[in-house]
Design an enzyme around this catalytic site. Structure first.
Site, PDB file in Angstrom:
ATOM      1  N   LYS A  94       9.475  -4.582  -2.613  1.00  0.00           N
ATOM      2  CA  LYS A  94       8.458  -5.557  -2.209  1.00  0.00           C
ATOM      3  C   LYS A  94       7.196  -5.343  -3.036  1.00  0.00           C
ATOM      4  O   LYS A  94       6.439  -4.406  -2.817  1.00  0.00           O
ATOM      5  CB  LYS A  94       8.098  -5.454  -0.721  1.00  0.00           C
ATOM      6  CG  LYS A  94       7.359  -6.721  -0.285  1.00  0.00           C
ATOM      7  CD  LYS A  94       6.488  -6.570   0.936  1.00  0.00           C
ATOM      8  CE  LYS A  94       5.148  -5.987   0.658  1.00  0.00           C
ATOM      9  NZ  LYS A  94       4.266  -6.809  -0.201  1.00  0.00           N
TER      10      LYS A  94
ATOM     11  N   THR B 169      -3.961   4.912   2.019  1.00  0.00           N
ATOM     12  CA  THR B 169      -3.671   5.939   3.022  1.00  0.00           C
ATOM     13  C   THR B 169      -3.548   5.308   4.404  1.00  0.00           C
ATOM     14  O   THR B 169      -2.689   5.682   5.204  1.00  0.00           O
ATOM     15  CB  THR B 169      -4.772   7.016   2.996  1.00  0.00           C
ATOM     16  OG1 THR B 169      -4.657   7.725   1.751  1.00  0.00           O
ATOM     17  CG2 THR B 169      -4.619   8.020   4.131  1.00  0.00           C
ATOM     18  N   GLU B 170      -4.370   4.290   4.651  1.00  0.00           N
ATOM     19  CA  GLU B 170      -4.338   3.592   5.934  1.00  0.00           C
ATOM     20  C   GLU B 170      -2.931   3.039   6.214  1.00  0.00           C
ATOM     21  O   GLU B 170      -2.352   3.272   7.280  1.00  0.00           O
ATOM     22  CB  GLU B 170      -5.365   2.451   5.835  1.00  0.00           C
ATOM     23  CG  GLU B 170      -5.566   1.659   7.081  1.00  0.00           C
ATOM     24  CD  GLU B 170      -6.310   0.349   6.761  1.00  0.00           C
ATOM     25  OE1 GLU B 170      -6.795   0.177   5.612  1.00  0.00           O
ATOM     26  OE2 GLU B 170      -6.376  -0.498   7.663  1.00  0.00           O
TER      27      GLU B 170
ATOM     28  N   GLY C 160      -0.171   3.862   4.582  1.00  0.00           N
ATOM     29  CA  GLY C 160       0.778   4.975   4.538  1.00  0.00           C
ATOM     30  C   GLY C 160       0.978   5.591   5.914  1.00  0.00           C
ATOM     31  O   GLY C 160       2.104   5.919   6.314  1.00  0.00           O
TER      32      GLY C 160
ATOM     33  N   GLU D  16       2.863   7.791  -1.651  1.00  0.00           N
ATOM     34  CA  GLU D  16       1.897   8.126  -2.693  1.00  0.00           C
ATOM     35  C   GLU D  16       0.662   7.304  -2.375  1.00  0.00           C
ATOM     36  O   GLU D  16       0.674   6.082  -2.500  1.00  0.00           O
ATOM     37  CB  GLU D  16       2.485   7.807  -4.079  1.00  0.00           C
ATOM     38  CG  GLU D  16       1.773   8.534  -5.191  1.00  0.00           C
ATOM     39  CD  GLU D  16       0.630   7.727  -5.749  1.00  0.00           C
ATOM     40  OE1 GLU D  16      -0.528   7.987  -5.307  1.00  0.00           O
ATOM     41  OE2 GLU D  16       0.856   6.858  -6.584  1.00  0.00           O
TER      42      GLU D  16
ATOM     43  N   CYS E  61      -5.097   5.366  -8.551  1.00  0.00           N
ATOM     44  CA  CYS E  61      -5.153   6.269  -7.394  1.00  0.00           C
ATOM     45  C   CYS E  61      -5.738   7.627  -7.780  1.00  0.00           C
ATOM     46  O   CYS E  61      -6.311   8.302  -6.939  1.00  0.00           O
ATOM     47  CB  CYS E  61      -3.790   6.400  -6.750  1.00  0.00           C
ATOM     48  SG  CYS E  61      -2.491   6.747  -7.915  1.00  0.00           S
TER      49      CYS E  61
ATOM     50  N   GLU F  98     -12.484   6.231  -0.748  1.00  0.00           N
ATOM     51  CA  GLU F  98     -11.916   5.679  -1.976  1.00  0.00           C
ATOM     52  C   GLU F  98     -12.468   4.262  -2.193  1.00  0.00           C
ATOM     53  O   GLU F  98     -12.353   3.404  -1.334  1.00  0.00           O
ATOM     54  CB  GLU F  98     -10.386   5.616  -1.854  1.00  0.00           C
ATOM     55  CG  GLU F  98      -9.718   5.056  -3.097  1.00  0.00           C
ATOM     56  CD  GLU F  98      -8.191   5.102  -3.014  1.00  0.00           C
ATOM     57  OE1 GLU F  98      -7.614   4.552  -2.069  1.00  0.00           O
ATOM     58  OE2 GLU F  98      -7.575   5.695  -3.922  1.00  0.00           O
TER      59      GLU F  98
HETATM   60  P1  NAI Z   1      -2.277  -1.782   0.874  1.00  0.00           P
HETATM   61  O1  NAI Z   1      -1.952  -0.367   1.099  1.00  0.00           O
HETATM   62  O2  NAI Z   1      -2.515  -2.662   2.071  1.00  0.00           O
HETATM   63  O3  NAI Z   1      -1.094  -2.485   0.010  1.00  0.00           O
HETATM   64  C1  NAI Z   1      -0.127  -1.816  -0.750  1.00  0.00           C
HETATM   65  C2  NAI Z   1       1.258  -2.388  -0.447  1.00  0.00           C
HETATM   66  O4  NAI Z   1       1.565  -2.176   0.922  1.00  0.00           O
HETATM   67  C3  NAI Z   1       1.369  -3.899  -0.655  1.00  0.00           C
HETATM   68  O5  NAI Z   1       2.652  -4.202  -1.161  1.00  0.00           O
HETATM   69  C4  NAI Z   1       1.246  -4.441   0.749  1.00  0.00           C
HETATM   70  O6  NAI Z   1       1.847  -5.695   0.915  1.00  0.00           O
HETATM   71  C5  NAI Z   1       1.950  -3.382   1.562  1.00  0.00           C
HETATM   72  N1  NAI Z   1       1.584  -3.299   2.980  1.00  0.00           N
HETATM   73  C6  NAI Z   1       0.363  -3.540   3.537  1.00  0.00           C
HETATM   74  N2  NAI Z   1       0.422  -3.375   4.874  1.00  0.00           N
HETATM   75  C7  NAI Z   1       1.687  -3.006   5.183  1.00  0.00           C
HETATM   76  C8  NAI Z   1       2.363  -2.681   6.392  1.00  0.00           C
HETATM   77  N3  NAI Z   1       1.742  -2.697   7.576  1.00  0.00           N
HETATM   78  N4  NAI Z   1       3.666  -2.338   6.332  1.00  0.00           N
HETATM   79  C9  NAI Z   1       4.319  -2.309   5.145  1.00  0.00           C
HETATM   80  N5  NAI Z   1       3.739  -2.614   3.978  1.00  0.00           N
HETATM   81  C10 NAI Z   1       2.430  -2.948   3.981  1.00  0.00           C
HETATM   82  O7  NAI Z   1      -3.509  -1.850  -0.102  1.00  0.00           O
HETATM   83  P2  NAI Z   1      -4.569  -3.056  -0.265  1.00  0.00           P
HETATM   84  O8  NAI Z   1      -4.913  -3.614   1.073  1.00  0.00           O
HETATM   85  O9  NAI Z   1      -4.040  -3.984  -1.276  1.00  0.00           O
HETATM   86  O10 NAI Z   1      -5.818  -2.290  -0.879  1.00  0.00           O
HETATM   87  C11 NAI Z   1      -6.756  -1.652  -0.031  1.00  0.00           C
HETATM   88  C12 NAI Z   1      -7.178  -0.329  -0.572  1.00  0.00           C
HETATM   89  O11 NAI Z   1      -6.060   0.536  -0.625  1.00  0.00           O
HETATM   90  C13 NAI Z   1      -7.706  -0.329  -1.995  1.00  0.00           C
HETATM   91  O12 NAI Z   1      -9.045  -0.668  -2.052  1.00  0.00           O
HETATM   92  C14 NAI Z   1      -7.467   1.092  -2.393  1.00  0.00           C
HETATM   93  O13 NAI Z   1      -8.489   1.909  -1.897  1.00  0.00           O
HETATM   94  C15 NAI Z   1      -6.183   1.450  -1.700  1.00  0.00           C
HETATM   95  N6  NAI Z   1      -5.024   1.327  -2.607  1.00  0.00           N
HETATM   96  C16 NAI Z   1      -4.522   2.464  -3.166  1.00  0.00           C
HETATM   97  C17 NAI Z   1      -3.486   2.385  -4.066  1.00  0.00           C
HETATM   98  C18 NAI Z   1      -2.911   3.598  -4.694  1.00  0.00           C
HETATM   99  O14 NAI Z   1      -2.252   3.498  -5.722  1.00  0.00           O
HETATM  100  N7  NAI Z   1      -3.089   4.759  -4.147  1.00  0.00           N
HETATM  101  C19 NAI Z   1      -2.911   1.102  -4.480  1.00  0.00           C
HETATM  102  C20 NAI Z   1      -3.483  -0.035  -3.796  1.00  0.00           C
HETATM  103  C21 NAI Z   1      -4.512   0.103  -2.914  1.00  0.00           C
END
Ligand code: NAI
Ligand code: MG
Length: 505
Positions: free
Chosen positions: A203, A258-259, A261, A278, A312, A409
């Site tokens: 996804k 992390t939220e 995760g 990750e 990240c 972050e």
């Molecule tokens: P996110 O963690 O919500 O999204 C990442 C992936 O998780 C996307 O594919 C999303 O559709 C999916 N996702 C979101 N909620 C989910 C759930 N409840 N169950 C299963 N999958 C879910 O990140 P977002 O909202 O795009 O970005 C917010 C913040 O997260 C950023 O500002 C950054 O701080 C952090 N982030 C960190 C990343 C990293 O590589 N460590 C990558 C992206 C965001």
């Protein structure tokens, strides 16, 4: 070239390759067929450089998730994939890598219009990195090994046992990836899982689904059997959550916040799925007094401004020894102000926009909170007055450890810089974070570097470099930065179960 850095060109029109791909109307990949979502619902995809909608992709619902899981399940349990020799899996992964290479220009351009990063960076980092990742992991398909051992099982006089441990693919894996390196993140997930013999449901992030869908076309072209790789576009809270809850999924691999995760880890508990995470970071960069100032300035700029800070492991907390603090900040602020912002397809652009309006607002609100709490802006500190989601490369000084900009972050081109006098103090400050993904130490003092490395709580510690990643080098986090390690043999372990066999002979 622009005389005035605030006046930036508009996004050039995409090439016919990208236009043709978009005209094919990207859909869901289930069982090697391109299908609409059952509900018919779609989601918009925007070009971050202009804010314009450039495509719509299906919004997969729970019925689509069921279909994809059924396809992956069948391919794993009884399809040709389950019988395929390791060398055949290896050959398929190599074939895919060759196809990525052959379509490199198109993939780089797609990544640029989808994510905002420059086509140039996508063409030298993301796309070749993805190709090489598939090649590296392809080799593991034929190198998955177990061990035998001598046991001391008692109570049966004269009995002999043959005991060994085999590694078997974990099964159907759901792989949920973010938007910062859409194609590379897909590769980091798919390549080891496929090498290990798993079947996958990928996804992509809702912000950046395009390159994963193009990859899906190449996966079919390479000849992977139906159901081995399925790709569902959709929202995290619906499509992602349905995958995590599905009883037909054996493992979830996630990269993102992390939220989320934590949400995934909790949700996966109900079915006791294997989970690897990750997650976020707030990686410190520690510059010791003997460090070369020029090298530290260039390194700090790369550490935080690469990919507009949407990394990240971004070096987002800069700690510089008081002796050279002013010089480093002067150099870094100059470097930040000199970076040319612009749309990703424009050749002269050095840094593109952030991925989305939401991310731009989030980053700007962090900068605002920093200012309100007393931080000073040494460079940047604002958006561009231009349609895309641009934020100027920003250096914040006069920051305090308890400020949100120091603790949380930001995931944008914003670094917070602090001075230190004492090594013990800086170690404490560097480790004073719920995160522990990356860190870097800048020094020419070999002994100081070796003494410092073990004191830093992070999954990767770089010395005189930052953000260096390699398929062979395990990658992942301490503390709230995640669970498990990707890359190298560690990645194969993530996608295999250990089976102990004990035979009375
Ligand atoms: P996110 O963690 O919500 O999204 C990442 C992936 O998780 C996307 O594919 C999303 O559709 C999916 N996702 C979101 N909620 C989910 C759930 N409840 N169950 C299963 N999958 C879910 O990140 P977002 O909202 O795009 O970005 C917010 C913040 O997260 C950023 O500002 C950054 O701080 C952090 N982030 C960190 C990343 C990293 O590589 N460590 C990558 C992206 C965001
Ligand atoms: Mg989110």
């Amino acid at each position: 070239m622009n005389a005035n850095p605030n006046v930036i060109p508009m996004q050039p029109a995409p090439s016919s390759l990208v236009r043709d791909f978009l005209a094919r109307k990207p859909r869901l990949l289930i069982n090697n067929e391109w299908v609409e979502s059952r509900s018919g619902k779609t989601l918009p995809v925007y070009d971050p450089a202009s804010g314009r909608e450039i495509a719509r992709v299906p919004d997969a619902g729970s019925e689509d998730v069921n279909r994809a899981v059924a396809a992956a399940r069948a391919a794993f349990d009884s399809g040709p994939w389950s019988e395929m020799l390791p060398k055949a899996r290896e050959a398929l992964l190599w074939k895919l890598a060759d196809l990525i290479d052959r379509n490199a220009e198109e993939l780089a351009e797609l990544e640029s219009v989808d994510n905002g990063k420059t086509r140039f960076m996508a063409s030298i980092i993301d796309v070749p990195g993805t190709r090489d990742y598939f090649r590296y992991m392809a080799g593991y398909a034929t190198k998955i090994e177990g061990v035998t051992m001598q046991t001391s099982i008692g109570g049966m006089p004269g009995a002999k046992f043959h005991t060994y441990v085999a590694r078997e693919p974990v099964g159907v894996v759901a792989q949920i990836v973010p938007w910062n390196f859409p194609l590379a993140m897909a590769a980091w997930k798919l390549a080891p899982a496929l090498a290990a013999g798993c079947t996958c449901i990928l996804k992509p992030a809702e912000q950046t689904p395009l390159s994963a869908l193009r990859l899906g076309e190449l996966i079919i072209e390479a000849g992977f059997p139906p159901g081995v790789v399925n790709i569902l576009t959709g929202l995290g809270e619906s499509t992602g959550a349905a995958l995590v809850a599905h009883p037909g999924v054996d493992k979830v691999a996630f990269t993102g916040s992390t939220e989320v995760g934590k949400i995934i880890n909790k949700a996966a508990t109900d079915t006791l799925k294997r989970v690897s995470l990750e997650l976020g970071g707030k990686s410190p960069m520690i510059v010791l007094p003997d460090a070369d100032v020029g090298q530290a300035v260039g390194g700090a700029a790369m550490a935080i401004f690469f990919n507009a800070g949407q990394v990240c492991t971004a070096g987002s907390r800069l700690y510089v020894h008081a002796k050279i603090f002013d010089k480093v900040i002067e150099g870094l602020s100059g470097a930040a102000s000199a970076i040319r912002l612009g749309p990703g397809l424009e050749q002269s652009t050095e840094m593109g926009p952030l991925v989305s309006k939401e991310q731009q607002e989030r980053v700007l609100s962090y900068i605002e909170s920093g200012k309100q709490e007393g931080a000073s802006v040494a460079a940047g500190g604002e958006a561009l007055s231009h349609p895309g989601y641009f934020v100027k490369p920003t250096v914040l000084v006069n920051v305090k450890p308890q400020m949100r900009v120091v603790k949380e972050e930001i995931f944008g081109p914003v670094v917070v810089a602090q001075r230190f006098d004492d090594l013990d103090d800086v170690v404490k400050a560097a480790n004073d974070s719920p995160y522990g993904l990356g860190a870097s130490i800048w020094t020419n003092n070999l002994s100081a570097a070796h003494r410092l490395v073990p004191r830093i709580k992070a999954g990767t510690v770089w010395v005189n470099c930052h953000n260096m990643v390699d398929a062979a080098m395990p990658f992942g986090g301490f503390k709230s930065s995640g669970i498990g390690r990707e890359h190298g043999r560690a990645a194969i372990e993530l996608y295999t179960e250990s089976k102990s066999v004990c035979m009375l002979v």
